[in-house]
Design a protein around this motif. Structure first.
Motif, PDB file in Angstrom:
ATOM      1  N   VAL A 115      50.685  -7.257  28.775  1.00 11.25           N
ATOM      2  CA  VAL A 115      50.850  -7.739  30.151  1.00 11.25           C
ATOM      3  C   VAL A 115      49.492  -7.844  30.829  1.00 11.25           C
ATOM      4  N   TRP A 116      48.669  -6.860  30.595  1.00 14.43           N
ATOM      5  CA  TRP A 116      47.342  -6.808  31.214  1.00 14.43           C
ATOM      6  C   TRP A 116      46.518  -8.047  30.876  1.00 14.43           C
ATOM      7  N   ASN A 117      46.605  -8.529  29.639  1.00 14.00           N
ATOM      8  CA  ASN A 117      45.854  -9.714  29.244  1.00 14.00           C
ATOM      9  C   ASN A 117      46.253 -10.936  30.066  1.00 14.00           C
ATOM     10  N   PHE A 118      47.552 -11.112  30.255  1.00 18.57           N
ATOM     11  CA  PHE A 118      48.014 -12.250  31.055  1.00 18.57           C
ATOM     12  C   PHE A 118      47.582 -12.116  32.511  1.00 18.57           C
ATOM     13  N   VAL A 119      47.599 -10.894  33.023  1.00 20.61           N
ATOM     14  CA  VAL A 119      47.147 -10.669  34.400  1.00 20.61           C
ATOM     15  C   VAL A 119      45.669 -11.027  34.543  1.00 20.61           C
ATOM     16  N   VAL A 148      51.848 -17.435  42.610  1.00 18.29           N
ATOM     17  CA  VAL A 148      53.281 -17.130  42.505  1.00 18.29           C
ATOM     18  C   VAL A 148      53.819 -17.590  41.156  1.00 18.29           C
ATOM     19  N   PHE A 149      53.420 -18.774  40.740  1.00 16.89           N
ATOM     20  CA  PHE A 149      53.849 -19.328  39.447  1.00 16.89           C
ATOM     21  C   PHE A 149      53.457 -18.387  38.303  1.00 16.89           C
ATOM     22  N   GLY A 150      52.197 -17.952  38.293  1.00 14.70           N
ATOM     23  CA  GLY A 150      51.735 -17.077  37.223  1.00 14.70           C
ATOM     24  C   GLY A 150      52.401 -15.715  37.249  1.00 14.70           C
ATOM     25  N   LEU A 151      52.501 -15.110  38.420  1.00 12.97           N
ATOM     26  CA  LEU A 151      53.112 -13.783  38.526  1.00 12.97           C
ATOM     27  C   LEU A 151      54.596 -13.818  38.158  1.00 12.97           C
ATOM     28  N   PHE A 152      55.267 -14.907  38.527  1.00 10.85           N
ATOM     29  CA  PHE A 152      56.691 -15.021  38.190  1.00 10.85           C
ATOM     30  C   PHE A 152      56.889 -14.972  36.684  1.00 10.85           C
ATOM     31  N   TRP A 153      56.104 -15.745  35.936  1.00 11.18           N
ATOM     32  CA  TRP A 153      56.304 -15.796  34.492  1.00 11.18           C
ATOM     33  C   TRP A 153      55.857 -14.515  33.803  1.00 11.18           C
TER      34      TRP A 153
END
Length: 665
Positions: A273-277, A322-327
């Protein structure tokens, strides 16, 4: 006719990006290959149209079509051809068109490379890229059209900002733009992975490669900006924590954190998850940096004039976040860690701490950058945050980051033992202590500089120790000469040993920053013609002043004869240029650089009535270490991106793999 044709190309790109976004979503949902292909083809078509529009704008600049507002604002009949070409990114509209050109080119490359690969995520990668292309085409169509016409045709243009008429500024913006814009590619790859739901490791190699590409250009880009500031602004420094400088530095921190974090994912299956964040953060920081640079909400020598374009960026910044956090949240259940952090005394823990420090620096820089905007919004008064704040916060964090650069390779995975500490840390610690003693011996004083010099010695010793240990392990497996084994070791594991090369460059950068920041000397001299003044190591004699004038500017030259122990060294000629059209004064400094010192002279002014000339003279130690270190870092990054050299037989593969594993233990 050409302005109209260029504008129609922009309209076509706008329509095609909207089309590609729409059919890409439909094709991705329905898994309709013809629609997916059509969306990918639209990316390439958008690039073709933007390339044509850019060629039109460049033609208008080169042919002095001053009826075009942008051309009249950045060009004139008298500026050299070279600066006419670079004027395309010298103003708001042209730079945004250039931005879209790079974005569309990189998007087209990605789509073309993956026609038959990564087919699960590529439809959504394309959709994400199309959404970004659509946003920037909206800006050019509805907010800042580079092909807008004036009511009348001026006799001549205003000309390019004098500060931009510098060879470093000719190459710094496009390189930095590539670094900032290419962060969109890892972001699109990350979103494509999340939306497709195929959460495995297949997305990591391509995303890491593009992230490293961005990192290289960001590193080189903001460094060239520092070189420009050093030579053009005449203040004796290269980094002032200016908001626009910060805007390029923050995404670099985010990308650097991701490149370190993803190693833990590959090794231990952790921090998914951290990588995507981190990728989302890096992308949003590029958009935020573009917003503060182009909206006019901050004051900077680098920024564009205030405009309404900021409102568009705020909307896009919000929607994309918002788009990124949603996914990320939607797929969080599929992103569980495969391993656990077993000990704080482990390589995993040091990598994670490295990430926290990078983000702490990023947050400090972000807060210092936005605080003037927040204070103005709340109190109506803009309270500026100057360099001392950034230095006080970043010095201790930077020291911790530098120390971890040496600790991470030495400490074991899972859990370090006393045997590991004793075996791996003895020589690097000795190197750090010896470096601190050497710095004291040559006159370095102060707790902060000595701590940094010692940490730099520790990291340098770590790097040398790792190369030596790996080479000896290689020789034990396959007997050969030391240099041959060193070459084979390095070229067969470029990612690991290229990383050490990057860290070696980073050591030089830290040494140069600390030396030039803490031991800079500055003096002001006011002299008459024939008078001599001294600042070690030179004696300087003012031989005269001269005024030169042309259609563009009036230039004041001062001629200083430099001697070292009576031996002629050279002639310094610091200058002041006053540009008539822009009503702007620019300093041209005189710098004599060696590896260990820069002698830097600024012509401050001439009092004709008194017949005296004033100079500001700086002695800046070890600035060249910064430029050399950055060069090594960039070369190390390029080295990492190239494929590992493969052995010639299966036996060699087995041997080299065993040797590398032993070296990494």
């Amino acid at each position: 006719m050409i302005p109209l044709f260029g504008w129609l190309c922009l309209v076509g790109a706008f329509a095609l990006s909207l089309y590609g976004l729409t059919v890409g979503i439909i094709g991705g949902v329905k898994r309709n290959n013809p629609l997916i292909r059509s969306s990918e083809n639209a990316v390439i078509a958008v690039f073709s149209l933007i390339l044509t529009a850019s060629a039109c704008l460049l033609f208008l600049i080169l042919t002095d079509r001053f009826q075009v507002q942008f051309v009249a604002s950045v060009s004139s009949t008298s500026i050299p051809l070279f600066y006419k070409i670079t004027a395309i990114w010298g103003g708001q509209a042209g730079s945004l068109l250039f931005w879209l050109l790079i974005l569309s080119a990189l998007s087209a490359v990605l789509v073309s490379q993956n026609r038959r690969r990564h087919r699960d995520m590529m439809p959504w990668v394309t959709v994400t890229l199309q959404g970004t292309l659509f946003f920037f085409s909206v800006l050019l169509i509805f907010s800042t059209n580079p092909f807008d016409l004036l009511d009348g045709i001026p006799v001549d243009g205003r000309g390019l900002n004098p500060l931009l008429q510098n060879y470093w500024m000719a190459i710094h913006p496009p390189i930095l733009y590539v670094g900032l814009i290419s962060v969109s590619i890892p972001f699109a790859l990350a979103m494509g992975t999340l939306i497709s739901g195929k959460i495995d490791t297949s997305w990591i190699p391509i995303t890491r490669r593009w992230s490293l590409f961005s990192w290289i250009f960001l590193t080189l880009g903001f460094t060239l900006g520092g070189v420009w500031a050093y030579e053009e602004l005449g203040w004796g420094g290269y980094w002032a924590w200016d908001p626009v400088e910060n805007a390029s530095f923050m995404p670099w921190l985010g990308v650097t954190a991701f490149l370190h974090s993803v190693m833990i994912t590959e090794k231990k299956g952790m921090l998914k998850v951290w990588n995507f964040v981190l990728i989302l953060l890096a992308f949003e920081l590029t958009i935020f940096g573009t917003f503060i640079t182009r909206s006019g909400v901050i004051s900077s020598v680098h920024s564009f004039a205030r405009s309404s374009i900021g409102e568009f960026f705020v909307v896009f910044l919000g929607l994309s976040t918002v788009f990124g956090l949603f996914w990320i949240a939607y797929r969080a259940a599929s992103l569980g860690s495969e391993g656990k952090m077993r000990s704080f005394l482990s390589r995993e823990a040091t990598f994670l701490l490295n990430n926290w420090i990078l983000l702490a620096i990023c947050f400090a820089v972000f807060w210092g950058t936005v605080f003037p905007m927040i204070s103005e919004l709340v109190t109506g008064e803009k309270i500026t945050v100057s360099a001392p704040f950034f230095n006080r916060v970043t010095w201790p964090l930077g020291l911790g980051l530098l120390a971890l650069t040496g600790i991470c390779p030495l400490i074991a995975w899972r859990k370090a033992s006393w045997k590991n500490f004793r075996r791996n840390f003895l020589y690097p610690l000795f190197g750090g202590v010896a470096t601190g003693i050497l710095a004291l011996a040559v006159g370095a004083r102060g707790a902060i500089p000595l701590a940094f010099f010692s940490a730099s010695g520790f990291v340098a010793a770590t790097i040398l120790f790792e190369f030596f240990k790996g080479t000896r392990a290689r020789q034990a497996i396959r007997p050969t000469g030391f240099l041959t084994a060193l070459r084979d070791l390095t070229f067969m594991n470029k990612r690991r040993y290229g990383g050490f090369i990057i860290h070696g460059g980073l050591v030089l950068v830290f040494v140069g920053i600390i030396a030039s920041s803490f031991y800079q000397r500055e003096e002001v001299f006011t002299v008459t013609t024939g008078e001599t003044f001294s600042m070690a190591p030179y004696d300087l004699t003012l031989e005269g002043v001269e005024v030169r004038r042309d259609d563009e500017k009036e230039a004041l030259y001062a001629w200083l004869r430099a001697e070292d122990d009576g031996q002629y060294v050279g002639l310094f000629s610091p200058q002041i240029h006053y540009h008539f059209k822009q009503e702007q004064q620019v300093s041209e400094v005189a710098v004599r650089s060696t590896l260990f010192q820069d002698f830097y002279i600024v012509l401050s002014g001439l009092d004709q009535d008194a017949g005296v000339v004033t100079f500001r003279v700086f002695h800046n130690p070890m600035v060249a270490f910064i430029w050399v270190g950055i060069g090594i870092m960039v070369l190390g990054g390029v080295f990492v991106m190239t494929p590992d050299r493969k052995p010639t037989s299966r036996a060699k593969v087995k041997e080299s793999g065993k040797g590398v594993r032993e070296a990494a233990a």
